[in-house]
Design a protein around this motif. Structure first.
Motif, PDB file in Angstrom:
ATOM      1  N   ASP A   1       1.635   6.666  -0.069  1.00 25.43           N
ATOM      2  CA  ASP A   1       1.285   8.081  -0.032  1.00 25.43           C
ATOM      3  C   ASP A   1       1.894   8.692   1.224  1.00 25.43           C
ATOM      4  N   VAL A   2       3.022   9.359   1.054  1.00 33.81           N
ATOM      5  CA  VAL A   2       3.852   9.777   2.177  1.00 33.81           C
ATOM      6  C   VAL A   2       3.108  10.678   3.164  1.00 33.81           C
ATOM      7  N   GLN A   3       2.487  11.729   2.675  1.00 37.04           N
ATOM      8  CA  GLN A   3       1.953  12.742   3.579  1.00 37.04           C
ATOM      9  C   GLN A   3       0.570  12.405   4.141  1.00 37.04           C
ATOM     10  N   SER A   4      -0.161  11.516   3.491  1.00 35.03           N
ATOM     11  CA  SER A   4      -1.463  11.124   4.045  1.00 35.03           C
ATOM     12  C   SER A   4      -1.380   9.854   4.874  1.00 35.03           C
ATOM     13  N   GLY A   5      -0.187   9.235   4.949  1.00 33.31           N
ATOM     14  CA  GLY A   5      -0.010   8.048   5.775  1.00 33.31           C
ATOM     15  C   GLY A   5      -0.856   6.878   5.327  1.00 33.31           C
ATOM     16  N   GLU A   6      -0.904   6.648   4.013  1.00 28.92           N
ATOM     17  CA  GLU A   6      -1.751   5.608   3.441  1.00 28.92           C
ATOM     18  C   GLU A   6      -1.025   4.882   2.313  1.00 28.92           C
ATOM     19  N   VAL A   7      -1.616   3.771   1.900  1.00 29.20           N
ATOM     20  CA  VAL A   7      -1.202   3.084   0.686  1.00 29.20           C
ATOM     21  C   VAL A   7      -2.404   3.036  -0.246  1.00 29.20           C
ATOM     22  N   SER A   8      -2.236   3.558  -1.450  1.00 28.46           N
ATOM     23  CA  SER A   8      -3.294   3.492  -2.449  1.00 28.46           C
ATOM     24  C   SER A   8      -3.193   2.171  -3.204  1.00 28.46           C
ATOM     25  N   VAL A   9      -4.323   1.484  -3.331  1.00 29.94           N
ATOM     26  CA  VAL A   9      -4.402   0.259  -4.121  1.00 29.94           C
ATOM     27  C   VAL A   9      -5.092   0.619  -5.435  1.00 29.94           C
ATOM     28  N   ILE A  10      -4.443   0.310  -6.554  1.00 27.76           N
ATOM     29  CA  ILE A  10      -4.935   0.710  -7.873  1.00 27.76           C
ATOM     30  C   ILE A  10      -5.187  -0.516  -8.733  1.00 27.76           C
ATOM     31  N   ASP A  11      -6.327  -0.522  -9.412  1.00 29.53           N
ATOM     32  CA  ASP A  11      -6.615  -1.518 -10.441  1.00 29.53           C
ATOM     33  C   ASP A  11      -5.999  -1.004 -11.739  1.00 29.53           C
ATOM     34  N   PRO A  12      -4.921  -1.655 -12.241  1.00 33.45           N
ATOM     35  CA  PRO A  12      -4.260  -1.121 -13.434  1.00 33.45           C
ATOM     36  C   PRO A  12      -5.085  -1.241 -14.713  1.00 33.45           C
ATOM     37  N   ALA A  13      -5.996  -2.212 -14.769  1.00 32.60           N
ATOM     38  CA  ALA A  13      -6.833  -2.350 -15.960  1.00 32.60           C
ATOM     39  C   ALA A  13      -7.876  -1.234 -16.015  1.00 32.60           C
ATOM     40  N   ALA A  14      -8.519  -0.971 -14.872  1.00 30.91           N
ATOM     41  CA  ALA A  14      -9.527   0.089 -14.808  1.00 30.91           C
ATOM     42  C   ALA A  14      -8.893   1.471 -14.660  1.00 30.91           C
ATOM     43  N   ARG A  15      -7.627   1.501 -14.258  1.00 35.99           N
ATOM     44  CA  ARG A  15      -6.899   2.747 -14.051  1.00 35.99           C
ATOM     45  C   ARG A  15      -7.604   3.636 -13.028  1.00 35.99           C
ATOM     46  N   ARG A  16      -7.901   3.012 -11.878  1.00 38.47           N
ATOM     47  CA  ARG A  16      -8.517   3.778 -10.806  1.00 38.47           C
ATOM     48  C   ARG A  16      -8.111   3.199  -9.460  1.00 38.47           C
ATOM     49  N   GLU A  17      -8.124   4.063  -8.451  1.00 31.77           N
ATOM     50  CA  GLU A  17      -7.853   3.651  -7.078  1.00 31.77           C
ATOM     51  C   GLU A  17      -9.071   2.915  -6.541  1.00 31.77           C
ATOM     52  N   THR A  18      -8.825   1.763  -5.900  1.00 30.08           N
ATOM     53  CA  THR A  18      -9.938   0.964  -5.383  1.00 30.08           C
ATOM     54  C   THR A  18     -10.064   1.017  -3.867  1.00 30.08           C
ATOM     55  N   ARG A  19      -8.982   1.338  -3.167  1.00 27.17           N
ATOM     56  CA  ARG A  19      -9.041   1.463  -1.705  1.00 27.17           C
ATOM     57  C   ARG A  19      -7.756   2.104  -1.207  1.00 27.17           C
ATOM     58  N   ARG A  20      -7.801   2.498   0.072  1.00 30.26           N
ATOM     59  CA  ARG A  20      -6.603   3.005   0.736  1.00 30.26           C
ATOM     60  C   ARG A  20      -6.408   2.270   2.047  1.00 30.26           C
ATOM     61  N   LEU A  21      -5.165   1.956   2.345  1.00 34.67           N
ATOM     62  CA  LEU A  21      -4.801   1.261   3.574  1.00 34.67           C
ATOM     63  C   LEU A  21      -4.095   2.251   4.501  1.00 34.67           C
ATOM     64  N   LYS A  22      -4.574   2.359   5.726  1.00 32.98           N
ATOM     65  CA  LYS A  22      -3.968   3.272   6.682  1.00 32.98           C
ATOM     66  C   LYS A  22      -2.721   2.650   7.292  1.00 32.98           C
ATOM     67  N   VAL A  23      -1.613   3.405   7.289  1.00 34.06           N
ATOM     68  CA  VAL A  23      -0.366   2.922   7.879  1.00 34.06           C
ATOM     69  C   VAL A  23       0.153   3.967   8.873  1.00 34.06           C
ATOM     70  N   ARG A  24       1.430   3.883   9.212  1.00 36.37           N
ATOM     71  CA  ARG A  24       2.017   4.823  10.169  1.00 36.37           C
ATOM     72  C   ARG A  24       2.591   6.051   9.436  1.00 36.37           C
ATOM     73  N   SER A  25       3.481   6.762  10.095  1.00 39.17           N
ATOM     74  CA  SER A  25       3.960   8.048   9.591  1.00 39.17           C
ATOM     75  C   SER A  25       4.970   7.915   8.455  1.00 39.17           C
ATOM     76  N   PHE A  26       4.699   8.626   7.377  1.00 40.16           N
ATOM     77  CA  PHE A  26       5.568   8.729   6.202  1.00 40.16           C
ATOM     78  C   PHE A  26       5.897   7.366   5.567  1.00 40.16           C
ATOM     79  N   PRO A  27       4.894   6.681   5.033  1.00 38.44           N
ATOM     80  CA  PRO A  27       5.178   5.452   4.292  1.00 38.44           C
ATOM     81  C   PRO A  27       6.040   5.754   3.073  1.00 38.44           C
ATOM     82  N   TYR A  28       7.028   4.926   2.848  1.00 39.51           N
ATOM     83  CA  TYR A  28       8.053   5.206   1.841  1.00 39.51           C
ATOM     84  C   TYR A  28       7.993   4.246   0.659  1.00 39.51           C
TER      85      TYR A  28
END
Length: 280
Positions: free
Chosen positions: A156-183
């Motif tokens: 997630d570029v502008q929020s500086g995070e990584v979304s972790v998604i459960d593909p079976a449930a089709r929902r976000e389960t957590r977010r990981l904080k990273v540095r500026s503009f994760p690509y």
């Protein structure tokens, strides 16, 4: 570096077929994607340039390499092509400004990051239509499918995070904080470590794949963008501003090499072929 192949205008997205026999690269300023084939001597050449809408950016294949999917940034749709005939077979509506894409290993679904919709579209690859939309962080861009979870990892570029998604449930389960503009996000083949390129921080953040604990942020290179784990136990990162491919040892988390390449490498997608030999 052993070879440079001339493609279309300002290549950005890349996908490699199983075994590496073909490489596909989007040309956003050329409104096309290039098809690069490997010859009998191991060299490569462009064999076709295919029109692909107003803003082709992300590109992905199904697991068998039979279909090519191109994200049209301006049309808010995915263009599907038959890889053998190089003919367009479908237009799939998704969210606004689609970018990164990843298929699950069975080829049942394609997951598309919609940067301006803050969401991920789920595309049914049998029906070739969007069947679900998953909200994520701000401005999702790179998408990686980790079969070990299974899970999706979305930068997630502008929020500086990584979304972790459960593909079976089709929902976000957590977010990981990273540095500026994760690509982009790379995952080791056993799922044990997660690597996130921080474009505006010149770094790569590493997480434990089981606990999600942050292990280290590695000062890497100028504008790290595309990243992928390789069979040789390393993670390779394209460094846009430094004109190198950085090699990170996935165990020691050290940068062990910087391989010179042509100017402004991006490598947005899968640039190491499934079942191909390691980068040398």
């Amino acid at each position: 570096m052993v070879e440079t192949v001339k493609t279309g205008k300002k290549p950005a997205g890349i996908a490699t077929a199983p075994g590496g026999a073909r490489i596909y690269a989007t040309n956003p300023e050329g409104h096309s994607f290039s098809v690069i084939a490997r010859d009998a001597q191991g060299g490569h050449r462009v064999v076709a340039e295919i029109p692909a809408g107003a803003g082709p950016l992300g590109i992905a294949l199904d697991p068998k390499g039979e279909r090519v999917f191109v994200a049209d940034w301006y049309a808010d749709e995915i263009r599907a092509f038959d890889a053998a005939r190089l003919k367009e077979i479908a237009l799939i509506k998704v969210g606004r400004s689609p970018a990164g894409m990843a298929s699950d290993p069975t080829g049942a679904f394609l997951y598309v990051a919609n940067r301006e919709s803050d969401s991920v579209s789920v595309v049914d690859l049998a029906a070739l239509r969007t069947v679900a939309t998953i909200p994520v962080g701000k401005a999702p861009f790179g998408v990686t499918y980790d079969p070990n979870g299974p899970r999706l990892l979305v930068a997630d570029v502008q929020s500086g995070e990584v979304s972790v998604i459960d593909p079976a449930a089709r929902r976000e389960t957590r977010r990981l904080k990273v540095r500026s503009f994760p690509y982009a996000v790379a995952v080791t083949r056993d799922g044990g470590r997660i690597f996130v390129t921080n474009q505006h921080d010149d770094s790569v953040t590493v997480f434990d794949g089981a606990s999600y604990a942050e292990l280290k942020t590695i000062e890497t290179c100028g504008y790290p963008e595309g990243a992928q784990a390789a069979p040789d136990g390393a993670v390779y990162v394209a460094c846009w501003m430094d004109d190198v491919l950085a090699r990170i040892d996935a165990k020691t988390l050290d940068v062990t090499a910087k391989i010179p390449v042509a100017a402004s490498p991006r490598a947005f997608g899968r640039f190491i072929a499934p079942d191909a030999s390691p980068v040398r």
